[in-house]
Design a protein around this motif. Structure first.
Motif, short mmCIF file in Angstrom:
data_model
loop_
_atom_site.label_atom_id
_atom_site.label_comp_id
_atom_site.label_asym_id
_atom_site.label_seq_id
_atom_site.Cartn_x
_atom_site.Cartn_y
_atom_site.Cartn_z
N PHE A 27 -25.01 -10.82 6.45
CA PHE A 27 -24.32 -10.26 7.69
C PHE A 27 -25.06 -9.03 8.03
N HIS A 28 -26.41 -8.70 7.75
CA HIS A 28 -27.14 -7.44 8.03
C HIS A 28 -26.16 -6.12 8.02
N LEU A 29 -25.73 -5.77 7.08
CA LEU A 29 -24.51 -4.68 6.71
C LEU A 29 -25.41 -3.48 6.57
N PRO A 30 -24.96 -2.32 6.87
CA PRO A 30 -25.63 -0.98 6.51
C PRO A 30 -25.14 -0.45 5.36
N ILE A 31 -24.43 -1.33 4.37
CA ILE A 31 -23.62 -0.73 3.21
C ILE A 31 -24.27 -1.63 2.12
N PRO A 32 -24.77 -0.99 1.05
CA PRO A 32 -25.52 -1.52 -0.07
C PRO A 32 -24.67 -2.49 -0.77
N GLY A 33 -25.00 -3.75 -1.27
CA GLY A 33 -24.61 -4.74 -1.71
C GLY A 33 -23.76 -4.66 -2.81
N SER A 34 -24.01 -3.50 -3.72
CA SER A 34 -23.29 -3.06 -4.90
C SER A 34 -22.14 -2.42 -4.44
N ILE A 35 -22.02 -1.93 -3.20
CA ILE A 35 -20.54 -1.34 -2.87
C ILE A 35 -19.79 -2.71 -2.27
N ILE A 36 -20.57 -3.55 -1.71
CA ILE A 36 -19.70 -4.64 -1.16
C ILE A 36 -19.00 -5.49 -2.29
N GLY A 37 -19.96 -5.71 -3.48
CA GLY A 37 -19.49 -6.51 -4.48
C GLY A 37 -18.39 -5.90 -5.18
N MET A 38 -18.45 -4.43 -5.24
CA MET A 38 -17.42 -3.73 -6.07
C MET A 38 -16.29 -3.94 -5.51
N LEU A 39 -16.22 -3.72 -3.88
CA LEU A 39 -15.06 -3.81 -3.16
C LEU A 39 -14.36 -5.21 -3.18
N PHE A 40 -15.15 -6.35 -3.24
CA PHE A 40 -14.88 -7.57 -3.32
C PHE A 40 -13.99 -7.87 -4.63
N LEU A 41 -14.62 -7.21 -5.88
CA LEU A 41 -14.13 -7.48 -7.11
C LEU A 41 -12.87 -6.48 -7.13
N PHE A 42 -12.60 -5.43 -6.62
CA PHE A 42 -11.57 -4.41 -6.29
C PHE A 42 -10.30 -5.25 -5.54
N LEU A 43 -10.78 -6.00 -4.57
CA LEU A 43 -9.65 -6.60 -3.95
C LEU A 43 -9.09 -7.80 -4.82
N LEU A 44 -10.02 -8.61 -5.72
CA LEU A 44 -9.59 -9.55 -6.29
C LEU A 44 -8.72 -9.04 -7.44
N LEU A 45 -9.11 -7.94 -8.15
CA LEU A 45 -8.18 -7.31 -9.10
C LEU A 45 -7.05 -6.79 -8.23
N LEU A 46 -6.86 -6.33 -7.29
CA LEU A 46 -5.62 -5.64 -6.46
C LEU A 46 -4.72 -6.86 -6.30
N THR A 47 -5.33 -7.92 -5.89
CA THR A 47 -4.45 -8.99 -5.59
C THR A 47 -3.83 -9.98 -6.73
N GLY A 48 -4.50 -9.75 -7.88
CA GLY A 48 -4.33 -10.47 -9.32
C GLY A 48 -4.89 -11.83 -9.31
N VAL A 49 -5.79 -12.14 -8.59
CA VAL A 49 -6.62 -13.36 -8.45
C VAL A 49 -7.54 -13.33 -9.73
N VAL A 50 -8.18 -12.13 -9.98
CA VAL A 50 -8.93 -11.69 -10.98
C VAL A 50 -8.02 -10.94 -12.02
N LYS A 51 -7.84 -11.39 -13.37
CA LYS A 51 -6.86 -10.33 -14.07
C LYS A 51 -7.96 -9.35 -14.83
N GLU A 52 -7.44 -8.13 -15.10
CA GLU A 52 -8.22 -7.19 -15.43
C GLU A 52 -8.90 -7.36 -16.93
N ARG A 53 -8.00 -8.16 -17.80
CA ARG A 53 -8.45 -8.52 -19.10
C ARG A 53 -9.73 -9.41 -19.10
N LEU A 54 -9.99 -9.93 -17.94
CA LEU A 54 -10.91 -10.84 -18.02
C LEU A 54 -12.45 -10.15 -18.27
#
Length: 126
Positions: A27-54
């Protein structure tokens, strides 16, 4: 068995990192990929799709060995001594301003959260 679980969990964390890098490139984003990945993981943790214990053992491994991962950075910083002599004052100014900004932002957001919770707790409609 514990070692295998840690390796799998670290691989999952690396997968989120790679997904973030791919999104940044695609998507040619000006944000580092590590931040995007961390935000994606955060959203999945927040919604409960990914459990913290995993990811608990893998993240615990990183936290226990955190200083080890900064060792190469520290060694390379010693090699850059002449640059710190020439440009060190700029680095100090940046660090002080960003530190103060971080402290103020954290204090203001924590204070507003505390006030909101107190208001919510004392509100008779809840």
């Amino acid at each position: 068995m514990q070692v295998v679980r840690i390796i799998i969990q670290i691989a999952i964390l690396c997968l989120f990192f790679e997904i973030g890098k791919w999104c940044t490139d695609f998507f040619h984003l000006p944000i580092p990929g590590s931040i995007i990945g961390m935000l994606f993981l955060f959203l999945l943790l927040l919604t409960g799709v990914v459990k913290e214990r995993l990811l608990m053992d893998g993240t615990g491994f990183f936290l226990r060995h955190f200083s080890f991962f900064f060792l190469p950075l520290s060694v390379s910083a010693m090699v850059l001594g002449p640059y710190f002599i020439d440009f060190g004052w700029k680095l100090i100014v940046i660090l002080v301003i960003s530190g103060i900004t971080g402290f103020v932002a954290t204090a203001l957001s924590a204070e507003s959260l505390i006030r909101w919770k107190e208001k919510r707790d004392h509100d008779p409609s809840h």
